[in-house]
Design a protein around this motif. Structure first.
Motif, mmCIF file in Angstrom:
data_model
loop_
_atom_site.group_PDB
_atom_site.id
_atom_site.type_symbol
_atom_site.label_atom_id
_atom_site.label_comp_id
_atom_site.label_asym_id
_atom_site.label_seq_id
_atom_site.Cartn_x
_atom_site.Cartn_y
_atom_site.Cartn_z
ATOM 1 N N THR A 34 -0.202 -10.641 6.371
ATOM 2 C CA THR A 34 -0.598 -10.533 4.928
ATOM 3 C C THR A 34 0.763 -9.863 4.369
ATOM 4 O O THR A 34 1.080 -9.799 2.977
ATOM 5 C CB THR A 34 -1.541 -9.541 4.609
ATOM 6 O OG1 THR A 34 -0.959 -8.099 4.908
ATOM 7 C CG2 THR A 34 -2.809 -9.677 5.421
ATOM 8 N N MET A 35 1.930 -9.315 4.933
ATOM 9 C CA MET A 35 3.060 -8.597 4.512
ATOM 10 C C MET A 35 2.866 -7.472 3.797
ATOM 11 O O MET A 35 3.787 -6.851 3.056
ATOM 12 C CB MET A 35 3.921 -9.808 3.574
ATOM 13 C CG MET A 35 4.066 -11.120 4.354
ATOM 14 S SD MET A 35 4.924 -11.111 5.709
ATOM 15 C CE MET A 35 6.526 -10.505 5.192
ATOM 16 N N GLN A 36 1.618 -6.899 3.811
ATOM 17 C CA GLN A 36 1.711 -5.451 3.045
ATOM 18 C C GLN A 36 2.249 -4.374 3.903
ATOM 19 O O GLN A 36 2.082 -4.692 5.194
ATOM 20 C CB GLN A 36 0.216 -5.072 3.321
ATOM 21 C CG GLN A 36 -0.299 -3.977 2.317
ATOM 22 C CD GLN A 36 -1.726 -3.798 1.903
ATOM 23 O OE1 GLN A 36 -2.373 -3.134 2.674
ATOM 24 N NE2 GLN A 36 -1.965 -4.732 0.763
ATOM 25 N N ASP A 37 3.100 -3.698 3.419
ATOM 26 C CA ASP A 37 4.121 -2.742 3.953
ATOM 27 C C ASP A 37 3.871 -1.697 3.779
ATOM 28 O O ASP A 37 4.920 -0.708 3.894
ATOM 29 C CB ASP A 37 5.532 -3.421 3.994
ATOM 30 C CG ASP A 37 5.956 -3.469 2.465
ATOM 31 O OD1 ASP A 37 5.170 -3.221 1.576
ATOM 32 O OD2 ASP A 37 6.815 -3.935 2.126
ATOM 33 N N GLN A 59 -4.318 1.117 9.203
ATOM 34 C CA GLN A 59 -4.287 0.208 7.833
ATOM 35 C C GLN A 59 -3.533 -0.964 8.634
ATOM 36 O O GLN A 59 -2.849 -1.057 9.339
ATOM 37 C CB GLN A 59 -3.765 1.172 6.852
ATOM 38 C CG GLN A 59 -4.541 2.163 6.502
ATOM 39 C CD GLN A 59 -4.175 2.846 5.142
ATOM 40 O OE1 GLN A 59 -3.693 2.074 4.290
ATOM 41 N NE2 GLN A 59 -4.274 4.136 5.265
ATOM 42 N N ASP A 60 -3.696 -2.026 7.391
ATOM 43 C CA ASP A 60 -2.927 -3.404 7.590
ATOM 44 C C ASP A 60 -1.338 -3.138 8.050
ATOM 45 O O ASP A 60 -0.764 -3.756 8.953
ATOM 46 C CB ASP A 60 -3.040 -3.997 6.140
ATOM 47 C CG ASP A 60 -2.547 -5.413 6.462
ATOM 48 O OD1 ASP A 60 -1.597 -5.739 7.231
ATOM 49 O OD2 ASP A 60 -2.765 -6.356 5.455
ATOM 50 N N ALA A 61 -0.696 -2.093 7.128
ATOM 51 C CA ALA A 61 0.678 -2.190 7.347
ATOM 52 C C ALA A 61 0.957 -1.463 8.859
ATOM 53 O O ALA A 61 2.386 -1.636 9.114
ATOM 54 C CB ALA A 61 1.272 -1.264 6.349
ATOM 55 N N GLN A 62 0.100 -0.905 9.402
ATOM 56 C CA GLN A 62 0.555 -0.333 10.828
ATOM 57 C C GLN A 62 0.559 -1.446 11.979
ATOM 58 O O GLN A 62 0.797 -0.789 13.041
ATOM 59 C CB GLN A 62 -0.461 0.849 10.863
ATOM 60 C CG GLN A 62 -0.394 1.815 9.807
ATOM 61 C CD GLN A 62 -1.200 3.192 10.048
ATOM 62 O OE1 GLN A 62 -2.404 3.050 9.571
ATOM 63 N NE2 GLN A 62 -0.550 4.204 10.936
ATOM 64 N N ASP A 291 -7.140 -7.450 9.381
ATOM 65 C CA ASP A 291 -6.491 -7.686 7.846
ATOM 66 C C ASP A 291 -7.223 -8.751 7.178
ATOM 67 O O ASP A 291 -8.213 -9.487 7.821
ATOM 68 C CB ASP A 291 -4.904 -7.906 7.873
ATOM 69 C CG ASP A 291 -4.585 -9.145 8.651
ATOM 70 O OD1 ASP A 291 -5.388 -10.238 8.386
ATOM 71 O OD2 ASP A 291 -3.378 -9.142 8.937
ATOM 72 N N SER A 292 -6.862 -9.153 5.975
ATOM 73 C CA SER A 292 -7.573 -10.014 5.151
ATOM 74 C C SER A 292 -7.497 -11.445 5.743
ATOM 75 O O SER A 292 -8.579 -12.061 5.728
ATOM 76 C CB SER A 292 -6.991 -9.983 3.830
ATOM 77 O OG SER A 292 -7.454 -9.002 2.986
ATOM 78 N N LYS A 293 -6.380 -11.837 6.243
ATOM 79 C CA LYS A 293 -6.204 -13.012 6.731
ATOM 80 C C LYS A 293 -6.877 -13.565 8.200
ATOM 81 O O LYS A 293 -7.534 -14.494 8.410
ATOM 82 C CB LYS A 293 -4.841 -13.558 6.849
ATOM 83 C CG LYS A 293 -3.941 -13.560 5.492
ATOM 84 C CD LYS A 293 -2.799 -14.283 5.794
ATOM 85 C CE LYS A 293 -1.807 -14.498 4.142
ATOM 86 N NZ LYS A 293 -0.540 -14.711 4.552
#
Length: 401
Positions: A34-37, A59-62, A291-293
């Motif tokens: 997702t590239m969330q950083d 979380q996503d970024a981790q 994550d979302s994807k």
């Protein structure tokens, strides 16, 4: 926190052996990050990513996942070397009806290719970049949910800057959307970061042009943009599920393992993160909130009945019309919210409607408020010009490893 989602190149570099766990070269549906950083708290403030075992960890970024690798071909096309899909780099800056978008892509000649088509929703969603945020003018410059260093993207003119919807070819086959008898086709909004089903202008039941669609243009949908794709059709986005017989399911197309059945408990976002981080299932203790994807990858868009998941391999709680499941991805526009994937009806209503309807369609990606504790959000914060979604803080959870 040690990243648990390591792609094959990373595993090889670390000299880690995991028999059968790393088959990226054989994956037909490799998922793109997702590239969330950044990490966020429940109020939406940016925070240092929590250590393992701490509140809001997971979380996503981790988690390290496979980043998109885009190649600018210098001829108006971009190839994603992860998905092997080639994309129209800069779309026509014009809204098309759904049928017009199909015709447009079929007729497109670009980059020496003539095999262009409208992408499926899973193909289109592979481009989503969740570093995006649609800011109000006084808040700064918005960032699209797309790598605009590679792809062309123009925001619509004010006041409709949020209306950056792009068509997919995936029809909503589980019922009419918005209201009345509208046929829907899914799309992704690169301006505001949502999947929803948009009216095609056709009647769901007859397939004919709808004279009673309830849409503002009197039978025709307002229209969306289109970014055409070239690549093997019916390959990317197709699942290959294996029931492991131990409460887990492996998708051999993506290389991900899933908790087979959710536990039926609705949780706020922080609790959802903690639940997956602590889960011990089938001899594995390295579970996480998807994550979302990842979560969108298991939506069954072809199934004609609700819920939008393959019930021959997955169990799912059916305690409500809305079967939204949490993701670990914070929603960029309203960071007190996290993304959810709707496996039941995606309910919303306009200001003049008394009741909620399946406005967005099962398989939509929306967002839910992370917690009701100390939140002071108004309808102006939570509703768009067109619609108000059902926004509940307690959603279902299905973990991944």
């Amino acid at each position: 926190m040690m990243p648990r989602f390591l792609e094959c190149a990373a595993i090889a570099a670390l000299a880690i052996t995991a028999a059968g766990a790393c088959l990226a070269q054989d994956l037909t549906y490799p998922l793109v990050d997702t590239m969330q950083d950044r990490c966020f708290d429940t109020a939406g403030q940016t925070i240092a990513c929590p250590a393992e075992g701490q509140p809001l960890s997971g979380q996503d970024a981790q988690y390290a996942r496979r980043a998109a690798v885009y190649i600018d071909n210098g001829d108006g096309t971009v190839t994603d070397s992860v998905t092997n899909l080639t994309w129209q780099q800069t779309p026509e800056n014009a809204r098309l009806q759904f049928s017009e978008s199909l015709t447009f892509c079929q007729a497109l000649e670009l980059g020496g290719r003539s095999d262009w088509r409208v992408p499926t929703i899973k193909e289109l969603y592979s481009l989503a970049d969740f570093r995006g945020e649609l800011l109000k003018p006084e808040q700064g410059t918005p960032t699209p949910y797309l790598d605009s260093a590679v792809f062309g993207f123009d925001y619509p003119q004010p006041p409709m800057v949020f209306a950056g919807q792009y068509w997919s070819s995936t029809l909503y086959v589980k019922g009419p959307v918005i209201n009345g008898q509208n046929q829907g086709a899914f799309g992704f909004n690169f301006a505001d970061g949502h999947i929803k089903a948009y009216g095609t202008g056709f009647d769901f039941f007859t397939g004919e042009a709808s004279a009673d669609s309830g849409l503002p243009t009197g039978g025709n949908a307002p229209g969306n943009y289109v970014r055409c794709v070239s690549g093997t059709e019916n390959l990317y986005g197709v699942n290959d599920f294996q029931d492991n017989g131990d409460g887990t399911v492996t998708d051999r197309a993506t290389g991900r393992m899933w908790q087979q059945a959710d536990d039926g408990t609705r949780r706020e976002w922080a609790e959802a993160l903690a639940y997956c981080e602590a889960l011990d299932l089938a001899g594995h203790d390295d579970w996480a909130l998807p994550d979302s994807k990842e979560l969108q990858s298991i939506v069954d868009y072809d199934k004609t009945e609700l819920p939008a998941i393959d019930e021959t391999v997955f169990g799912i709680t059916k305690d409500s019309e809305t079967l939204d499941f949490w993701t670990s991805t914070t929603f960029g526009d309203i960071k007190s919210h996290a993304n959810v994937i709707a496996f039941g009806k995606a309910l919303s209503k306009s200001a003049d409607q008394a009741e909620y309807t399946d406005w967005h369609g099962a398989g939509a990606q929306r967002s839910s408020i992370k917690t009701l504790t100390n939140q002071e959000l108004t309808d102006e914060d939570l509703c768009s010009i067109n619609a108000c979604d059902v926004d509940r803080p307690d959603n279902l959870v299905r973990c991944i490893r």
